[in-house]
Design a protein around this motif. Structure first.
Motif, mmCIF file in Angstrom:
data_model
loop_
_atom_site.group_PDB
_atom_site.id
_atom_site.type_symbol
_atom_site.label_atom_id
_atom_site.label_comp_id
_atom_site.label_asym_id
_atom_site.label_seq_id
_atom_site.Cartn_x
_atom_site.Cartn_y
_atom_site.Cartn_z
ATOM 1 N N PRO A 121 1.601 17.455 -7.404
ATOM 2 C CA PRO A 121 2.993 17.384 -6.330
ATOM 3 C C PRO A 121 2.861 16.071 -5.430
ATOM 4 C CG PRO A 121 1.506 19.000 -5.272
ATOM 5 C CD PRO A 121 0.771 18.532 -6.728
ATOM 6 N N VAL A 122 3.851 15.277 -5.258
ATOM 7 C CA VAL A 122 3.830 14.285 -4.505
ATOM 8 C C VAL A 122 3.793 14.570 -2.835
ATOM 9 C CG1 VAL A 122 5.501 12.425 -3.559
ATOM 10 C CG2 VAL A 122 5.506 12.922 -5.988
ATOM 11 N N MET A 123 2.612 13.774 -2.491
ATOM 12 C CA MET A 123 2.348 14.240 -0.850
ATOM 13 C C MET A 123 3.242 13.714 0.031
ATOM 14 S SD MET A 123 -1.969 14.463 -1.414
ATOM 15 C CE MET A 123 -2.120 13.147 -2.348
ATOM 16 N N HIS A 124 4.433 14.048 -0.146
ATOM 17 C CA HIS A 124 5.621 13.942 0.933
ATOM 18 C C HIS A 124 5.936 15.251 1.321
ATOM 19 C CE1 HIS A 124 5.775 9.711 1.655
ATOM 20 N NE2 HIS A 124 6.332 9.449 0.539
ATOM 21 N N SER A 182 0.818 -1.148 0.004
ATOM 22 C CA SER A 182 -0.084 0.091 -0.072
ATOM 23 C C SER A 182 0.915 1.398 0.029
ATOM 24 C CB SER A 182 -0.883 -0.070 1.057
ATOM 25 O OG SER A 182 -0.353 -0.536 2.214
ATOM 26 N N ALA A 183 2.045 1.498 0.718
ATOM 27 C CA ALA A 183 2.921 2.450 0.692
ATOM 28 C C ALA A 183 3.423 3.033 -0.434
ATOM 29 C CB ALA A 183 3.839 2.455 1.982
ATOM 30 N N VAL A 184 3.860 1.747 -1.179
ATOM 31 C CA VAL A 184 4.415 1.998 -2.645
ATOM 32 C C VAL A 184 3.141 2.378 -3.496
ATOM 33 C CG1 VAL A 184 5.548 0.656 -4.555
ATOM 34 C CG2 VAL A 184 6.151 0.104 -2.264
ATOM 35 N N ILE A 185 2.105 1.858 -3.510
ATOM 36 C CA ILE A 185 0.852 2.046 -4.166
ATOM 37 C C ILE A 185 0.608 3.678 -4.040
ATOM 38 C CG2 ILE A 185 -1.609 1.853 -4.739
ATOM 39 C CD1 ILE A 185 -1.136 -1.128 -4.029
ATOM 40 N N ASN A 186 0.657 4.201 -2.829
ATOM 41 C CA ASN A 186 0.355 5.473 -2.387
ATOM 42 C C ASN A 186 1.145 6.436 -3.311
ATOM 43 O OD1 ASN A 186 -1.983 4.757 -1.183
ATOM 44 N ND2 ASN A 186 -0.997 4.846 0.943
ATOM 45 N N GLU A 187 2.661 6.215 -3.086
ATOM 46 C CA GLU A 187 3.446 6.990 -3.589
ATOM 47 C C GLU A 187 3.548 7.073 -5.121
ATOM 48 O OE1 GLU A 187 7.506 5.976 -2.653
ATOM 49 O OE2 GLU A 187 7.432 6.914 -0.534
ATOM 50 N N PHE A 188 3.188 5.600 -5.931
ATOM 51 C CA PHE A 188 3.053 5.804 -7.105
ATOM 52 C C PHE A 188 1.751 6.729 -7.788
ATOM 53 C CE2 PHE A 188 0.794 3.740 -10.684
ATOM 54 C CZ PHE A 188 1.358 3.943 -11.582
ATOM 55 N N VAL A 189 0.710 6.390 -7.129
ATOM 56 C CA VAL A 189 -0.368 7.169 -7.501
ATOM 57 C C VAL A 189 -0.105 8.745 -7.178
ATOM 58 C CG1 VAL A 189 -3.036 8.000 -7.025
ATOM 59 C CG2 VAL A 189 -2.107 5.668 -6.980
ATOM 60 N N SER A 190 0.777 9.078 -6.347
ATOM 61 C CA SER A 190 0.766 10.474 -6.017
ATOM 62 C C SER A 190 1.886 11.013 -7.110
ATOM 63 C CB SER A 190 1.700 10.684 -4.377
ATOM 64 O OG SER A 190 1.693 11.807 -4.139
ATOM 65 N N GLU A 191 3.061 10.110 -7.357
ATOM 66 C CA GLU A 191 3.944 10.480 -8.396
ATOM 67 C C GLU A 191 3.448 10.760 -9.927
ATOM 68 O OE1 GLU A 191 7.804 8.676 -6.553
ATOM 69 O OE2 GLU A 191 7.308 7.835 -8.506
ATOM 70 N N ILE A 192 2.319 10.059 -10.120
ATOM 71 C CA ILE A 192 2.034 10.423 -11.318
ATOM 72 C C ILE A 192 0.588 11.281 -11.447
ATOM 73 C CG2 ILE A 192 2.104 7.660 -12.327
ATOM 74 C CD1 ILE A 192 -0.942 7.439 -11.875
ATOM 75 N N ASN A 193 0.392 12.170 -10.180
ATOM 76 C CA ASN A 193 -0.372 13.145 -10.099
ATOM 77 C C ASN A 193 0.355 14.215 -9.245
ATOM 78 O OD1 ASN A 193 -3.109 14.340 -10.621
ATOM 79 N ND2 ASN A 193 -3.606 13.578 -8.520
#
Ligand SMILES: N[C@@H](CCC(=O)N[C@@H](CS)C(=O)NCC(=O)O)C(=O)O
Length: 196
Positions: free
Chosen positions: A55-58, A42-53
């Motif tokens: 700004p990255v939410m970190h 899940s953490a990797v999926i969340n980063e991926f979705v954020s990266e293709i959209n």
């Protein structure tokens, strides 16, 4: 916001073949992207979705980002502690697991300031990563109040705020509370006795 998707819910007691073909570990969640690649964890999926959209939410700062990622990993381990808490057979086992989870929550408590989010005013991926734990604890606590945030008021406020968000409420199937509670009732454990 706005990444198009289709969602399929999986009965883990009866996994369909197409799911087993795309999920390398046979676990949920798994995301299949347009080119057919499968992404899990899940953490990797969340980063991926954020990266293709973007700004990255970190947090942008690399040190802060690393700190967030580390505490996301820690929170993932807490889901394991909560699994054992939920499945405890006896009052003693439940008390022991409760106290382990409280110790872990205390570590998280030391990491947060005034909120409302983990990083203050800005929502980040770490907020969504702790929400499944908060949601499970809330439902378990409704079955039997075990005062899990008694020693971690800041985490308690963070959890309450996250659970009040519409995006969180609509992130699970409508009958999730009933399904989750029924799974506890079926298990014949410590928590289940408060339902039967
Ligand atoms: N660390 C993984 C955990 C995935 C996981 O354990 N999923 C469970 C449900 S919460 C599952 O699919 N279990 C089915 C099985 O192991 O057969 C993540 O965050 O994605």
């Amino acid at each position: 916001m706005g990444v198009p998707y289709d969602i399929e819910y999986i009965d883990l007691a009866n996994k369909p073949d197409w799911f087993l073909e795309i999920s390398p570990l046979g676990k949920v969640p798994v995301v299949q992207v347009n080119d057919g690649a499968s992404i899990f964890e899940s953490a990797v999926i969340n980063e991926f979705v954020s990266e293709i959209n973007p700004p990255v939410m970190h947090p942008a700062d690399p040190v802060e980002k690393a700190r967030n990622r580390a505490w996301i990993e820690y929170g993932s381990g807490m889901l394991g502690t909560n699994f054992r808490l939920r499945n405890s057979k006896t009052a003693e086992e439940f008390a022991e697991n409760r106290s382990k989870l409280i110790d872990q929550l205390k570590k998280v408590e030391e990491q947060i300031d005034e909120g409302p989010f983990f990083n203050g005013e800005e929502f980040s991926l770490i907020d969504s990563s702790y929400t499944p734990l908060f949601m499970q604890l809330d439902l378990m606590n409704k079955i039997h109040n075990f005062d899990i945030y008694a020693e971690t008021p800041k985490v308690g406020r963070w959890a309450e705020m996250m659970l009040s968000l519409d995006a969180v409420k609509s992130s699970v199937v409508e009958d999730f509370p009933e399904l989750f509670t029924a799974s506890i009732s079926k298990r014949d454990g410590y928590l289940g006795q408060f339902l039967n």
